[in-house]
Design an enzyme around this catalytic site. Structure first.
Site, PDB file in Angstrom:
ATOM      1  N   CYS A   7     -10.755   1.540   4.034  1.00 51.97           N
ATOM      2  CA  CYS A   7      -9.771   0.924   4.934  1.00 51.97           C
ATOM      3  C   CYS A   7     -10.408   0.371   6.205  1.00 51.97           C
ATOM      4  O   CYS A   7      -9.754  -0.353   6.952  1.00 51.97           O
ATOM      5  CB  CYS A   7      -8.686   1.929   5.272  1.00 51.97           C
ATOM      6  SG  CYS A   7      -7.854   2.530   3.794  1.00 51.97           S
ATOM      7  N   HIS A  28      -5.258  -0.664  11.263  1.00 54.10           N
ATOM      8  CA  HIS A  28      -5.119  -0.543   9.811  1.00 54.10           C
ATOM      9  C   HIS A  28      -3.720   0.006   9.517  1.00 54.10           C
ATOM     10  O   HIS A  28      -3.293   1.007  10.105  1.00 54.10           O
ATOM     11  CB  HIS A  28      -6.206   0.382   9.264  1.00 54.10           C
ATOM     12  CG  HIS A  28      -5.920   0.859   7.884  1.00 54.10           C
ATOM     13  ND1 HIS A  28      -5.636  -0.006   6.855  1.00 54.10           N
ATOM     14  CD2 HIS A  28      -5.851   2.114   7.371  1.00 54.10           C
ATOM     15  CE1 HIS A  28      -5.403   0.692   5.763  1.00 54.10           C
ATOM     16  NE2 HIS A  28      -5.521   1.979   6.041  1.00 54.10           N
ATOM     17  N   ASN A  81       0.199   0.546   2.549  1.00 55.49           N
ATOM     18  CA  ASN A  81      -1.211   0.562   2.948  1.00 55.49           C
ATOM     19  C   ASN A  81      -2.025  -0.228   1.914  1.00 55.49           C
ATOM     20  O   ASN A  81      -2.183   0.218   0.777  1.00 55.49           O
ATOM     21  CB  ASN A  81      -1.670   2.031   3.006  1.00 55.49           C
ATOM     22  CG  ASN A  81      -3.139   2.184   3.331  1.00 55.49           C
ATOM     23  OD1 ASN A  81      -3.913   1.234   3.257  1.00 55.49           O
ATOM     24  ND2 ASN A  81      -3.525   3.402   3.683  1.00 55.49           N
TER      25      ASN A  81
HETATM   26  O1  UT7 Z   1      -5.780   4.327   4.532  1.00 53.77           O
HETATM   27  C1  UT7 Z   1      -6.290   5.595   4.474  1.00 53.77           C
HETATM   28  C2  UT7 Z   1      -5.752   6.407   5.489  1.00 53.77           C
HETATM   29  N1  UT7 Z   1      -4.727   7.298   4.946  1.00 53.77           N
HETATM   30  C3  UT7 Z   1      -3.823   7.746   5.778  1.00 53.77           C
HETATM   31  O2  UT7 Z   1      -3.803   7.350   6.902  1.00 53.77           O
HETATM   32  C4  UT7 Z   1      -2.840   8.771   5.312  1.00 53.77           C
HETATM   33  C5  UT7 Z   1      -2.564   9.716   6.445  1.00 53.77           C
HETATM   34  N2  UT7 Z   1      -1.578  10.712   6.121  1.00 53.77           N
HETATM   35  C6  UT7 Z   1      -0.268  10.431   6.038  1.00 53.77           C
HETATM   36  O3  UT7 Z   1       0.140   9.308   6.209  1.00 53.77           O
HETATM   37  C7  UT7 Z   1       0.685  11.579   5.821  1.00 53.77           C
HETATM   38  O4  UT7 Z   1      -0.031  12.783   5.866  1.00 53.77           O
HETATM   39  C8  UT7 Z   1       1.471  11.504   4.473  1.00 53.77           C
HETATM   40  C9  UT7 Z   1       2.467  10.344   4.533  1.00 53.77           C
HETATM   41  C10 UT7 Z   1       0.527  11.292   3.325  1.00 53.77           C
HETATM   42  C11 UT7 Z   1       2.240  12.782   4.259  1.00 53.77           C
HETATM   43  O5  UT7 Z   1       3.138  12.994   5.345  1.00 53.77           O
HETATM   44  P1  UT7 Z   1       3.195  14.398   6.090  1.00 53.77           P
HETATM   45  O6  UT7 Z   1       4.250  14.303   7.108  1.00 53.77           O
HETATM   46  O7  UT7 Z   1       1.796  14.722   6.551  1.00 53.77           O
HETATM   47  O8  UT7 Z   1       3.657  15.346   4.950  1.00 53.77           O
HETATM   48  P2  UT7 Z   1       2.967  16.694   4.424  1.00 53.77           P
HETATM   49  O9  UT7 Z   1       1.759  16.366   3.618  1.00 53.77           O
HETATM   50  O10 UT7 Z   1       2.803  17.623   5.590  1.00 53.77           O
HETATM   51  O11 UT7 Z   1       4.062  17.271   3.489  1.00 53.77           O
HETATM   52  C12 UT7 Z   1       5.296  17.785   4.012  1.00 53.77           C
HETATM   53  C13 UT7 Z   1       6.174  18.189   2.853  1.00 53.77           C
HETATM   54  C14 UT7 Z   1       5.466  19.070   1.820  1.00 53.77           C
HETATM   55  O12 UT7 Z   1       6.393  19.957   1.322  1.00 53.77           O
HETATM   56  P3  UT7 Z   1       6.436  21.480   1.844  1.00 53.77           P
HETATM   57  O13 UT7 Z   1       5.063  22.040   1.553  1.00 53.77           O
HETATM   58  O14 UT7 Z   1       6.713  21.396   3.319  1.00 53.77           O
HETATM   59  O15 UT7 Z   1       7.524  22.089   1.048  1.00 53.77           O
HETATM   60  C15 UT7 Z   1       5.081  18.090   0.735  1.00 53.77           C
HETATM   61  O16 UT7 Z   1       4.983  18.702  -0.521  1.00 53.77           O
HETATM   62  O17 UT7 Z   1       6.578  17.006   2.151  1.00 53.77           O
HETATM   63  C16 UT7 Z   1       6.235  17.135   0.767  1.00 53.77           C
HETATM   64  N3  UT7 Z   1       5.925  15.823   0.265  1.00 53.77           N
HETATM   65  C17 UT7 Z   1       6.873  14.971  -0.173  1.00 53.77           C
HETATM   66  N4  UT7 Z   1       8.203  15.100  -0.298  1.00 53.77           N
HETATM   67  C18 UT7 Z   1       8.872  14.048  -0.777  1.00 53.77           C
HETATM   68  C19 UT7 Z   1       4.712  15.202   0.194  1.00 53.77           C
HETATM   69  N5  UT7 Z   1       4.858  13.966  -0.311  1.00 53.77           N
HETATM   70  C20 UT7 Z   1       6.182  13.810  -0.548  1.00 53.77           C
HETATM   71  C21 UT7 Z   1       6.949  12.754  -1.067  1.00 53.77           C
HETATM   72  N6  UT7 Z   1       8.289  12.911  -1.142  1.00 53.77           N
HETATM   73  N7  UT7 Z   1       6.401  11.578  -1.434  1.00 53.77           N
END
Ligand code: UT7
Length: 333
Positions: free
Chosen positions: A118, A260, A290
């Site tokens: 990225c 990005h 993205n």
């Molecule tokens: O270009 C490369 C750079 N990449 C990035 O910049 C990505 C950076 N990271 C992110 O954008 C975020 O971390 C994500 C969008 C990937 C995830 O968001 P988050 O707010 O960090 O969510 P999380 O990983 O902390 O997950 C929170 C909850 C979890 O459930 P529990 O453990 O709290 O029960 C996940 O299992 O959300 C759950 N979860 C989802 N629920 C519904 C994770 N993905 C999903 C989903 N739909 N798609």
């Protein structure tokens, strides 16, 4: 970081290309357990574009973006001296830039791929400007293109909601040093955390019982989203501040923040840390998600198409992602 400069460098044209197929959050919610509401509130993404047509590849997107950039300024492809394709999803592990060189007819250009995920477009922009500012080349075409839909695990809801396919191109030209537009840059890598975001090598099987070796392929995207999120929000503002400081430019002088396009919350958090007003933050995440190396040139091209950027505007561009690699480049438009 500033460089020894015999000539100036400036972007003289841009172009972009997206696949025609849209994939909405709702459609993704039919294949993994998620919802439009979750995806939109956590990322700002509503839909993304995916390359569905079997006859099309990253080359077609890159060629379309490049031709648009050439046509806008009626430039003959023969005038291009160098082509840099920033991509992590080439058609060919030996590189896809040469196919683009052939398809656009840039017979005088040397062409190579640059892999920096990225951050690829930012690093391509820095690399191109080095060749121009030292006087080595006059015209350089850089392309950021990725088709991560091919490398997505469509059963992993934590990654398959994020990525989309696209290509963006920019043509840079050398100019008088007083008209230099690429003011400075700041680049970083911390390979200790490379496992936070990867498309790793996958060990395959033995090709022949008599040969003590194995043939490989690649796995799908694996990401520790939380760690990448924290890294981006912590490191990117520092890189931007360091870069601006080295150029004696204050944050208040920044007209546009072009980050990005990873996650709307990351964009807002970085802008907040820098006290940059949201009206200056360029974002098209809702439409494309993205798009990796394509996200910055795609957004830049759209802003220019809408005539939002004016002459002399200060544009701070920052990329971040796998590597982990991140960096800033500052332009005066
Ligand atoms: O270009 C490369 C750079 N990449 C990035 O910049 C990505 C950076 N990271 C992110 O954008 C975020 O971390 C994500 C969008 C990937 C995830 O968001 P988050 O707010 O960090 O969510 P999380 O990983 O902390 O997950 C929170 C909850 C979890 O459930 P529990 O453990 O709290 O029960 C996940 O299992 O959300 C759950 N979860 C989802 N629920 C519904 C994770 N993905 C999903 C989903 N739909 N798609």
């Amino acid at each position: 970081m500033t460089s020894i400069m015999f000539k100036g460098a400036k972007i003289i044209s841009t172009g972009s290309a997206i696949p025609s197929t849209k994939l909405s959050n709702h459609e993704i919610s039919e294949i993994v357990q998620t919802s439009d509401e979750w995806i939109f509130t956590r990322t700002g993404i509503k839909e993304r574009r995916v390359l569905q047509n079997l006859d099309q590849s990253i080359i077609d997107l890159a060629v379309a973006a490049s031709n648009k950039a050439l046509n806008k300024i009626s430039m003959d492809a023969n005038e291009i001296d160098l082509i840099i394709l920033a991509t992590s999803s080439p058609d060919d592990l030996f590189g896809s830039a040469s196919k683009i060189q052939s398809k656009i007819g840039a017979t005088n250009a040397v062409a190579f791929d640059l892999t920096a995920a990225c951050s690829g477009f930012v690093i391509a922009l820095v690399t191109a400007s080095q060749f121009l500012q030292t006087g080595s080349y006059r015209n350089v075409l850089i392309i950021g293109a990725d088709v991560l839909s091919k490398w997505t695990d469509w059963s992993d809801r934590s990654t398959c909601i994020l990525f989309g396919d696209a290509a963006g191109a920019a043509i840079l030209q050398s100019c008088d040093v007083n008209n230099n537009s690429v003011l400075g840059f700041q680049l970083n890598t911390n390979g200790n955390y490379s496992n936070h975001l990867s498309i790793a090598y996958k060990q395959g099987s033995y090709p022949h019982p008599k040969l003590n070796l194995y043939q490989g392929s690649f796995k799908y995207i694996a990401m520790n989203g939380k760690e990448v999120y924290k890294f981006a929000v912590f490191q990117v503002p520092l890189s931007i501040l360091n870069c601006l400081k080295s150029l004696n430019i204050s944050v208040t002088e920044v007209d546009w923040l072009l980050l990005h396009q990873a996650n709307e919350r990351i964009l807002s958090a970085i802008a907040d840390k820098l006290s940059i007003d949201s009206s200056k933050v360029i974002s098209n995440l809702d439409k494309y998600g993205n798009t990796s190396a394509a996200s910055i040139p795609l957004a830049l091209d759209e802003e220019l198409e809408q005539s939002k950027i004016s002459t002399n505007d200060i544009i701070v561009i920052a990329g971040f992602g796998a590597g982990l690699t991140w960096g800033t480049i500052v332009l005066r438009w």
